[in-house]
Design an enzyme around this catalytic site. Structure first.
Site, PDB file in Angstrom:
ATOM      1  N   ASN A 117       3.643  -2.818   5.900  1.00  0.00           N
ATOM      2  CA  ASN A 117       4.746  -2.283   4.777  1.00  0.00           C
ATOM      3  C   ASN A 117       5.219  -3.508   3.932  1.00  0.00           C
ATOM      4  O   ASN A 117       5.338  -4.690   4.357  1.00  0.00           O
ATOM      5  CB  ASN A 117       5.907  -1.843   5.370  1.00  0.00           C
ATOM      6  CG  ASN A 117       5.475  -0.601   6.354  1.00  0.00           C
ATOM      7  OD1 ASN A 117       4.430  -0.031   6.169  1.00  0.00           O
ATOM      8  ND2 ASN A 117       6.505  -0.170   7.173  1.00  0.00           N
ATOM      9  N   VAL A 118       5.313  -3.176   2.618  1.00  0.00           N
ATOM     10  CA  VAL A 118       5.711  -4.236   1.724  1.00  0.00           C
ATOM     11  C   VAL A 118       7.247  -3.960   1.596  1.00  0.00           C
ATOM     12  O   VAL A 118       7.761  -4.486   0.289  1.00  0.00           O
ATOM     13  CB  VAL A 118       4.857  -4.159   0.535  1.00  0.00           C
ATOM     14  CG1 VAL A 118       3.348  -4.641   0.892  1.00  0.00           C
ATOM     15  CG2 VAL A 118       4.894  -2.869  -0.252  1.00  0.00           C
ATOM     16  N   HIS A 134       1.086  -7.458   4.269  1.00  0.00           N
ATOM     17  CA  HIS A 134       0.367  -7.072   2.723  1.00  0.00           C
ATOM     18  C   HIS A 134       1.341  -7.749   1.672  1.00  0.00           C
ATOM     19  O   HIS A 134       1.453  -7.307   0.580  1.00  0.00           O
ATOM     20  CB  HIS A 134       0.169  -5.812   2.670  1.00  0.00           C
ATOM     21  CG  HIS A 134      -0.914  -5.119   3.349  1.00  0.00           C
ATOM     22  ND1 HIS A 134      -0.921  -3.783   3.965  1.00  0.00           N
ATOM     23  CD2 HIS A 134      -2.094  -5.877   3.790  1.00  0.00           C
ATOM     24  CE1 HIS A 134      -2.110  -3.686   4.687  1.00  0.00           C
ATOM     25  NE2 HIS A 134      -2.505  -4.624   4.570  1.00  0.00           N
ATOM     26  N   CYS A 142       3.766 -15.677  -9.776  1.00  0.00           N
ATOM     27  CA  CYS A 142       2.730 -16.110 -10.790  1.00  0.00           C
ATOM     28  C   CYS A 142       1.303 -15.999 -10.257  1.00  0.00           C
ATOM     29  O   CYS A 142       0.924 -16.712  -9.234  1.00  0.00           O
ATOM     30  CB  CYS A 142       2.920 -17.346 -11.484  1.00  0.00           C
ATOM     31  SG  CYS A 142       2.006 -17.816 -13.000  1.00  0.00           S
ATOM     32  N   GLY A 264      -0.107  12.423  13.956  1.00  0.00           N
ATOM     33  CA  GLY A 264      -1.187  12.751  13.289  1.00  0.00           C
ATOM     34  C   GLY A 264      -2.252  11.891  13.787  1.00  0.00           C
ATOM     35  O   GLY A 264      -1.948  10.774  14.455  1.00  0.00           O
ATOM     36  N   ILE A 280       9.011   8.487  15.460  1.00  0.00           N
ATOM     37  CA  ILE A 280       9.245   7.091  16.237  1.00  0.00           C
ATOM     38  C   ILE A 280      10.421   6.691  16.716  1.00  0.00           C
ATOM     39  O   ILE A 280      10.835   6.300  17.610  1.00  0.00           O
ATOM     40  CB  ILE A 280       8.803   6.107  15.054  1.00  0.00           C
ATOM     41  CG1 ILE A 280       7.402   6.291  14.497  1.00  0.00           C
ATOM     42  CG2 ILE A 280       9.072   4.562  15.468  1.00  0.00           C
ATOM     43  CD1 ILE A 280       6.980   5.459  13.420  1.00  0.00           C
TER      44      ILE A 280
END
EC number: 2.3.1.286
Length: 287
Positions: A117-118, A134, A142, A264, A280
């Site tokens: 996750n970000v 990630h 930059c 799933g 969860i």
């Protein structure tokens, strides 16, 4: 609002839950991998869940790294959407899952957390033993000189460069797990993108875009953690993307037990020692 993005889970079976917890209890060094499903209870949707995932609700097309770098119009489209989504995305709060994993750090049996996750919610919850595989949408970097500033600082610069834009577009569309939203084509026209204050280069959220390579130092570090652990717990990810799945595959090749909690199917179901299709939080609050 938060429950809107939590997919329908299987009915909780106490015996299955007890067996799952008992099996994990035999693991001396537990490595945890988390995905977007861990943040759905914070009001941030995942990508692939049936009916409620982003891909199930809208025709979402992510912006690719190569397009971002070569096309100013593409950058305008990205930042105009991100600009309008930020107030909601940036204020998202950790949920019971993030706090539970943060508390696990006090245990000698907890080895490390790798998150795909970000959203920064693990860090907001106090986690320190974590790798954001990630990157983080909470900062901007930059692409030339690696200058970094907070996403909120860049938001203020975007606001200054585009007076009246957020007032004109007051109804943000569907939020994505990476802080993106969907807006009508053409909304981005004329949107101004502040350059790097250090070198004048292109600024980009410090996340791995589609088509961009994950930082190899992070990847190698995570492989080390897989080698050191005695088992893996995968939470809230379908493992459809190779960047996270490769660690599960590596652990499986080394005959390490793999435990999965995900509503799933996942790419690693056939590798799992045991899997639960439960929410969860229903599992973590018992561990």
């Amino acid at each position: 609002m938060a429950q809107k993005f939590v997919p329908e889970a299987a009915e909780l079976c106490e015996n299955s839950l007890k067996k799952f917890i008992s099996l994990i209890g035999t693991v001396d060094k537990l490595l945890v991998i988390s995905g977007a499903g861990i943040s759905t209870e914070s009001g941030i949707p995942d990508y692939r869940s049936k009916d409620v995932g982003l891909y199930a609700r809208i025709a979402h097309k992510p912006i690719y790294f190569q397009d971002y770098m070569r096309s100013n119009r593409c950058r305008q489209r990205y930042w105009s959407r991100n600009f309008l989504a930020w107030p909601r995305f940036g204020q998202a709060a950790p949920n019971i899952n993030h706090y539970a994993l943060s508390k696990w750090e006090a245990s000698d049996r907890f080895q490390w957390l790798i998150t795909q996750n970000v959203d920064g919610l693990h860090l907001k919850a106090g986690s320190k033993m974590v790798t954001e595989l990630h990157g983080s949408a909470l900062q901007v970097k930059c692409t030339t000189c690696d200058y970094i500033e907070s996403r909120q600082t860049y938001q203020d610069r975007l606001d200054y460069a585009n007076p009246g834009f957020k007032e004109e577009h007051v109804a943000p569309g569907e939020l994505a797990p990476d802080g993106d939203i969907i807006l009508p084509l053409g909304t981005e026209k004329g949107f101004q993108i502040p350059e790097c204050p250090s070198c004048g280069g292109l600024m980009k959220t410090d996340v791995t875009f589609f088509g961009e390579n994950v930082n190899m130092d992070k990847v190698n570090f995570c492989y080390e953690k897989v080698n050191e652990c005695d088992g893996i717990l995968s939470l809230g990810t379908s493992l459809a993307v190779l960047s996270g799945f490769r660690f599960i595959h590596h652990a499986n090749m080394k005959k390490k037990p793999i435990f999965i909690v995900n509503i799933g199917p996942t790419r690693a179901d056939h590798m799992a020692t045991m899997k639960l299709d439960y929410k969860i939080s229903d599992v973590l609050k018992e561990m």
